[in-house]
Scaffold this motif. Sequence first.
Motif, PDB file in Angstrom:
ATOM      1  N   GLU A   1       7.405   0.389 -18.463  1.00  6.39           N
ATOM      2  CA  GLU A   1       8.424   1.368 -18.110  1.00  6.39           C
ATOM      3  C   GLU A   1       9.486   0.687 -17.252  1.00  6.39           C
ATOM      4  O   GLU A   1       9.167   0.076 -16.230  1.00  6.39           O
ATOM      5  N   HIS A   2      10.720   0.807 -17.679  1.00  8.46           N
ATOM      6  CA  HIS A   2      11.823   0.195 -16.934  1.00  8.46           C
ATOM      7  C   HIS A   2      12.359   1.213 -15.926  1.00  8.46           C
ATOM      8  O   HIS A   2      13.206   2.041 -16.261  1.00  8.46           O
ATOM      9  N   LEU A   3      11.822   1.130 -14.736  1.00  8.83           N
ATOM     10  CA  LEU A   3      12.189   2.094 -13.695  1.00  8.83           C
ATOM     11  C   LEU A   3      13.664   1.980 -13.322  1.00  8.83           C
ATOM     12  O   LEU A   3      14.321   2.975 -13.044  1.00  8.83           O
ATOM     13  N   TRP A   4      14.158   0.745 -13.364  1.00  8.58           N
ATOM     14  CA  TRP A   4      15.540   0.521 -12.954  1.00  8.58           C
ATOM     15  C   TRP A   4      16.529   1.217 -13.893  1.00  8.58           C
ATOM     16  O   TRP A   4      17.665   1.518 -13.508  1.00  8.58           O
ATOM     17  N   ALA A   5      16.112   1.451 -15.137  1.00  9.85           N
ATOM     18  CA  ALA A   5      17.047   1.966 -16.145  1.00  9.85           C
ATOM     19  C   ALA A   5      17.181   3.482 -16.108  1.00  9.85           C
ATOM     20  O   ALA A   5      18.105   4.030 -16.709  1.00  9.85           O
ATOM     21  N   GLU A   6      16.264   4.140 -15.421  1.00  9.77           N
ATOM     22  CA  GLU A   6      16.276   5.606 -15.453  1.00  9.77           C
ATOM     23  C   GLU A   6      17.619   6.163 -14.976  1.00  9.77           C
ATOM     24  O   GLU A   6      18.238   6.992 -15.652  1.00  9.77           O
ATOM     25  N   SER A   7      18.069   5.684 -13.825  1.00 10.88           N
ATOM     26  CA  SER A   7      19.321   6.223 -13.281  1.00 10.88           C
ATOM     27  C   SER A   7      20.517   5.806 -14.124  1.00 10.88           C
ATOM     28  O   SER A   7      21.487   6.558 -14.267  1.00 10.88           O
ATOM     29  N   LEU A   8      20.449   4.610 -14.713  1.00  6.81           N
ATOM     30  CA  LEU A   8      21.556   4.154 -15.563  1.00  6.81           C
ATOM     31  C   LEU A   8      21.671   5.014 -16.813  1.00  6.81           C
ATOM     32  O   LEU A   8      22.765   5.451 -17.191  1.00  6.81           O
ATOM     33  N   VAL A   9      20.528   5.271 -17.451  1.00 11.85           N
ATOM     34  CA  VAL A   9      20.541   6.106 -18.652  1.00 11.85           C
ATOM     35  C   VAL A   9      21.034   7.509 -18.307  1.00 11.85           C
ATOM     36  O   VAL A   9      21.819   8.122 -19.042  1.00 11.85           O
ATOM     37  N   GLY A  10      20.590   7.995 -17.157  1.00  9.95           N
ATOM     38  CA  GLY A  10      21.052   9.315 -16.729  1.00  9.95           C
ATOM     39  C   GLY A  10      22.552   9.339 -16.491  1.00  9.95           C
ATOM     40  O   GLY A  10      23.239  10.298 -16.872  1.00  9.95           O
TER      41      GLY A  10
END
Lengths: 135, 80
Positions: free
Chosen positions: A103-112
């Motif tokens: 799971e790419h935790l760093w990408a969550e906010s970027l995708v959002g």
Amino acid sequence: MTGPVQVLVVGFDEPSYSGTVLAELDRLEGAGVVRLVDVLIVQRGDDGSFDTLPPPPGARDGLGRIAAEILGGGDSDAEPDEATWSLADAVPPGGVAAVALIEHLWAESLVGAIGAAGGRPLGELWLSAEDRARL
Amino acid sequence: MVLLVPRQIRMTGMTGSVPYYGGRLTPAQAHAATQPRRYAPPPPPPTPPRRDPVAALDELLTQGVISRAEYDELRARVGS
């Protein structure tokens, strides 16, 4: 589960239990970058069938169970679809592979943020080492 | 060891599905094109064993399907 989850399949000549890869993933997880959801080691026979191999010594209980549920349980007669993928596409007959769900935790906010801005995906790929050298 | 039957899972990118590739193959299609066929074509149906033509003619004559004259003609074609 919040961030995008990558399926990473890494082949080995023999199962490798050195622990160095898991240690690096642990480090990244501690930094909040990624989370190793699960990892499963599989062996593909010359006849194309798959077997799961025991997890490395000292691994947490149940390691590999989630990955086996996500990636297994298929129908051997199912026809592949152009938009689908299976382990059979990645692991050659006679091969051994570690299959990790990361799971790419760093990408969550970027995708959002992309979604909130009305962006939609048009392309997504990784630069080759050759092109990275030009950066 | 536990048997695992791989399931077909839907592919997507980190930011979602990438639907448009300018008329070219999508990565999924390109990937599929590079893979060997995973399912062998079904084997051809077994061919029935070749019957003895004389025995077959005898049977046709016995059943009245062909006349004696037809039998003699066909028998001459078949040979001994």
